[in-house]
Design an enzyme around this catalytic site. Structure first.
Site, short mmCIF file in Angstrom:
data_model
loop_
_atom_site.label_atom_id
_atom_site.label_comp_id
_atom_site.label_asym_id
_atom_site.label_seq_id
_atom_site.Cartn_x
_atom_site.Cartn_y
_atom_site.Cartn_z
N ASP A 26 11.29 -8.71 -39.57
CA ASP A 26 10.37 -9.06 -40.66
C ASP A 26 8.93 -8.70 -40.26
O ASP A 26 8.51 -8.95 -39.12
CB ASP A 26 10.49 -10.57 -40.88
CG ASP A 26 9.80 -11.06 -42.14
OD1 ASP A 26 10.22 -10.68 -43.23
OD2 ASP A 26 8.83 -11.84 -42.00
N GLU B 156 20.87 -3.27 -23.03
CA GLU B 156 21.57 -4.00 -21.97
C GLU B 156 22.84 -4.66 -22.51
O GLU B 156 23.65 -5.18 -21.75
CB GLU B 156 20.66 -5.10 -21.39
CG GLU B 156 19.56 -4.55 -20.50
CD GLU B 156 18.43 -5.56 -20.30
OE1 GLU B 156 18.64 -6.75 -20.60
OE2 GLU B 156 17.35 -5.13 -19.87
C1 GLC Z 1 8.75 -10.27 -45.47
C2 GLC Z 1 9.88 -10.89 -46.24
C3 GLC Z 1 9.32 -11.75 -47.31
C4 GLC Z 1 8.49 -12.84 -46.66
C5 GLC Z 1 7.42 -12.25 -45.75
C6 GLC Z 1 6.86 -13.29 -44.84
O1 GLC Z 1 8.00 -9.40 -46.24
O2 GLC Z 1 10.74 -9.91 -46.72
O3 GLC Z 1 10.30 -12.31 -48.13
O4 GLC Z 1 7.88 -13.62 -47.65
O5 GLC Z 1 7.93 -11.26 -44.92
O6 GLC Z 1 7.80 -13.66 -43.87
#
Ligand code: GLC
Length: 562
Positions: free
Chosen positions: A226, A277
C-alpha cells in the site's frame, strides 16, 4: 476496413513474446477480494475470512490464478482496515488467525495463490506505538517512530508544512501535550487516524521485515504494498506548490515531498532479498500512484518489486488513440526493466469501470458519484466495460480484476450520504463523495438475503434494489452474461498463453485499437460507427453479440483467429 493480418510485414512489433520460463506472476490474472464486501459467513453484515474461504470455488470457476485480499488485520476501521493497529493478527470482525490459515490452505488446495495487503506508510492511531508516542514528550524515542514536528508561527499554531491530506483537509494534526497545552503536530498523508511512520527509523524497518516474515511463514505468496511510493519523505520537508493530488509533480517536474523519493527504493531492495530467502516465487506488488510510467517502472527493477499496478491504464479514457498510447508506453517502460506490465480497470479506490466508462469523459479520474451528480449511462457503461475488459485480457502481462466486475457491477451512485463511510466524504465536507460506491457487498443469489452476501440480510453498505439481476446465480450458464464473458475470455487467454504473448499493432481506422498477440487478432471499436471486420475471419469471442453482417459495432471488442 483495412485490418492487416498478423503475417503482414507492416505490423509493428511493440513487445516480444515472453519465452514463458519466468515465474507465475508474469502473466497471472489476480482477483482482488475486498473482504468486508465479498461474503459474510457470520451474519454480522460485514464480510469475513470464513466467507472468503467458503466461496473460493467461485474463483476457480471464473478461471483466475491468484487472489489479493485487502486488509483484514486488527483495526478501528477508520479507513476500512487500511488503518492497522496490529500487523500480525486478524480483526475479530473478519475472523481469527486460524481462519486466515484455513483460507490459505484451501486456496492452495484449489491451486490459487494468495497475496495479502501490507500497509507500511502509516499505522492506526490505536497502534501501541502511536499510543506510546502521544504519551511521551516531544523529542522522545517513542515519537521518533512517527513524523512529529513543531508547528510554525509564534506559538507553533501553524502546521509544519502546507501539505494536504490525500483525503482532503490538512496533512497535519496538532496534539495536546501532557501539560494540557497544544503541542507538536504529526503528519498523516491520509486520515488523522493514520499517522505516517518514520521510515528513517531502524525499528520501523526491522518491525516490517518481521511482519513480512510472519506472513511468509504462514504461506502467503506475496504482498500488495500500500502507498508504496510514499514511505520516505524529503527530509527538508518543503512546502508543496504542485497539484493537490499527491501523485502529481510541480512546475519543475519534482514529485511531492512525500511521494516517489529516491530513498524508498532501498526498502524494496531489502524486502526483495528477504523474499528470496524464502522458497517459492513470492511477489511484491507496488501500489504507486505515480503518473510517469518510467518512474513507476523504477519500482520493478530486477532487484526491487515484481509488479506495479498500471494506474495510467486505469485512468485512460475509452478512446483508441489514448489506449494505444498508454498500452505502448506501458510495455515500453516495463520491458526496459524486464518486468511484466500489469493491467487494471477497477479496484476499491476508484469508480467501477462499468460506470466510469459510461460518463461523457469516457473514464479518467473521478472522486465518487452521488445522487445529485449527473448519472452515468448504465447500458453504455456496461457495453464499454465489457469491451474494455476483453481488450485488457488480450494484452501480454498480468491483469488485475476487482470483485464484482465479472458481474458487470456498476458503481452504487445513489448511496444516501448518511451511509457513506469513506473518510474522504467527511474530510472534504461532502465535496468528494468518496469510494463507498465501489465497495458495496456483491450479489451472489438473486433471491437470497442481501443477495446471498449475508444470511442475516445485513449489509454494511446498502445494496441497490436492482442488483438481483447482477447476481452470480442469475448469470451462471446464461449466454451473453458478463460472468460467462469473463469465464470464456479467461479460458481463451489461458489456452493461448496471451499473457506471455507478443503485441503487434495492426493497421486499422483511427477509432479502432487493433493488434496481434500470437495468432490472435484483437479489434476494439471505441468509435460511434460500426467498422467492417476483415473478410473470412473466425470470431473466437466478442464482448457483445455481433450483428452477423460482417461489422464490429461501436463499443465492442472482438478476438479473431489470425
Ligand atoms: C491505498 C489504499 C486505499 C487507502 C490508502 C491509505 O491507496 O488502496 O484504500 O485508503 O492507501 O492506506
Amino acid at each position: 476496413m483495412n485490418v492487416t493480418g498478423p503475417q503482414t510485414t507492416d505490423a509493428r512489433l511493440v513487445h516480444p513474446v515472453d519465452p514463458g520460463r519466468g515465474p507465475w506472476h508474469r502473466d497471472a490474472v489476480i482477483y482482488q477480494v475486498y473482504p468486508r464486501s465479498w461474503a459474510d459467513a457470520d451474519g454480522a453484515g460485514v464480510g469475513d475470512l470464513p466467507g472468503v474461504t467458503a466461496r473460493l470455488e467461485h474463483l476457480v470457476e471464473l478461471g483466475v490464478d491468484a487472489v489479493w485480499l485487502s486488509p483484514f488485520y486488527p483495526s478501528p476501521q477508520a479507513d476500512a482496515g487500511y488503518d492497522i493497529s496490529d500487523h500480525r493478527d486478524v480483526d475479530p470482525l473478519f475472523g481469527s488467525l486460524a481462519d486466515a490459515d484455513a483460507l490459505l490452505a484451501r486456496a492452495h488446495e484449489l491451486g490459487l495463490k494468495v497475496i495479502v495487503d501490507l500497509v507500511p506508510n502509516h499505522t492506526s492511531d490505536e497502534h501501541p506505538w502511536f499510543a506510546a508516542a502521544l504519551a511521551s514528550p516531544p523529542g522522545s524515542p517513542e515519537r521518533a517512530r512517527y513524523v512529529f514536528r513543531d508547528g510554525r508561527g509564534h506559538g507553533g499554531e501553524l502546521p509544519p508544512t502546507n501539505w494536504s491530506s490525500a483525503f482532503g483537509g490538512a496533512a497535519w494534526t496538532r496534539v495536546v501535550e501532557a501539560d494540557g497545552r497544544p503541542g507538536q503536530w504529526y503528519l498523516h498523508v491520509f486520515d488523522r487516524r493514520q499517522p505516517d511512520l518514520n521510515w528513517d527509523h531502524p525499528e520501523v524497518r526491522a518491525d516490517f521485515e518481521d511482519v513480512l516474515r510472519f506472513w511468509l511463514d504462514r504461506g502467503v505468496d506475496g504482498f500488495r504494498v500500500d502507498v508504496a511510493s510514499g514511505l520516505v519523505k524529503d527530509p527538508a520537508m518543503p512546502d508543496w506548490h504542485g497539484p493537490l493530488r499527491v501523485q502529481g509533480v510541480d512546475a519543475d517536474g519534482r514529485p511531492h515531498p512525500a511521494r516517489d523519493q529516491e530513498g524508498v527504493h532501498e526498502i524494496y531492495r531489502a524486502w526483495r532479498r528477504l523474499l528470496e530467502e524464502h522458497d517459492g516465487d513470492r511477489v511484491l506488488v507496488a501500489e504507486a500512484w505515480v503518473a510517469d510510467l518510467d518512474r513507476v517502472a523504477r519500482y520493478v527493477r530486477p532487484d526491487e518489486m515484481h509488479q506495479a499496478f498500471n494506474f495510467a491504464y486505469l485512468l485512460t479514457p475509452w478512446r483508441a488513440a489514448d489506449l494505444r498510447h498508454t498500452i505502448e508506453e506501458s510495455l515500453r517502460a516495463n520491458d526496459a526493466v524486464g518486468a511484466p506490465t500489469t493491467w487494471v480497470l477497477s479496484n476499491h479506490d476508484v469508480v467501477r469501470h462499468a460506470s466510469r466508462l459510461g460518463t461523457p469523459a469516457r473514464g479518467g479520474r473521478m472522486t465518487g458519484i452521488g445522487a445529485d451528480d449527473p448519472q452515468p449511462d448504465g447500458p453504455v457503461g456496461l457495453r464499454r466495460a465489457r469491451a474494455a475488459t476483453l481488450l485488457m485480457l488480450a494484452l501480454p502481462g498480468a491483469a488485475y480484476l476487482y470483485q464484482g466486475e465479472e458481474l458487470g457491477l456498476p458503481e452504487h451512485t445513489t448511496l444516501p450520504d448518511g451511509a457513506r463511510q469513506d473518510p474522504t466524504f467527511a474530510r472534504t465536507g461532502g465535496a468528494e463523495k468518496g469510494r463507498d460506491g465501489a465497495r458495496v457487498p456483491i450479489p451472489w443469489e438473486a433471491a437470497g438475503p442481501a443477495y446471498g452476501f449475508s444470511r442475516s440480510g445485513q449489509s454494511w453498505l446498502p445494496q441497490p434494489r436492482e442488483w438481483a439481476r447482477y447476481a452470480v446465480d442469475a448469470q451462471r450458464g446464461v449466454h451473453g452474461s458478463t460472468y460467462e464473458l469473463y469465464r470464456a475470455a479467461l479460458r481463451l487467454r489461458r489456452e493461448r498463453h496471451l499473457g506471455r504473448g507478443d503485441l503487434r499493432w495492426l493497421d486499422a481506422p483511427e477509432d479502432v485499437v487493433a493488434f496481434g498477440n500470437g495468432d490472435l487478432v484483437v479489434l476494439a471499436n471505441t468509435g460511434d460507427r460500426p467498422v467492417a471486420l476483415p473478410d473470412g475471419t473466425e470470431v473466437l469471442q466478442a464482448s457483445d453479440d455481433l450483428p452477423g453482417d460482417g461489422t464490429l459495432p461501436p463499443d465492442t471488442t472482438a478476438w479473431l483467429a489470425g
